[in-house]
Design a protein around this motif. Sequence first.
Motif: not given
Length: 89
Positions: A87, A60, A79-82, A54, A66, A84, A63, A13
């Motif tokens: 999605l 997570e 960065r990472t994304h959660p 987090k 990213e 859900h 994407p 990251q």
Amino acid sequence: MLLSTMAEKELIQMEDGVRYGLLADTEMLFDPKSGRIHGFELKRRAGWLQGGRKSAGEAEYIPWEEIVLIGDDRILFRRTHPIHEGLFE
């Protein structure tokens, strides 16, 4: 570039330099109809905290959008994304 050639690259990251392991340790998230890659799901690790932002065990992913650079030895991303429910539906 073949996905197999990317497998041994380290995920880093850019914001804080956190190392997330190798791409081979992730699960690729893609649309089976179009073949479009959505990103890479990170495996959960007990007690894994990223920059204190987090909670441990939260699902997570990185994407595809990213990802900033795919170099010789590493992949840099913003960065990472959660993850859900629903999605990628």
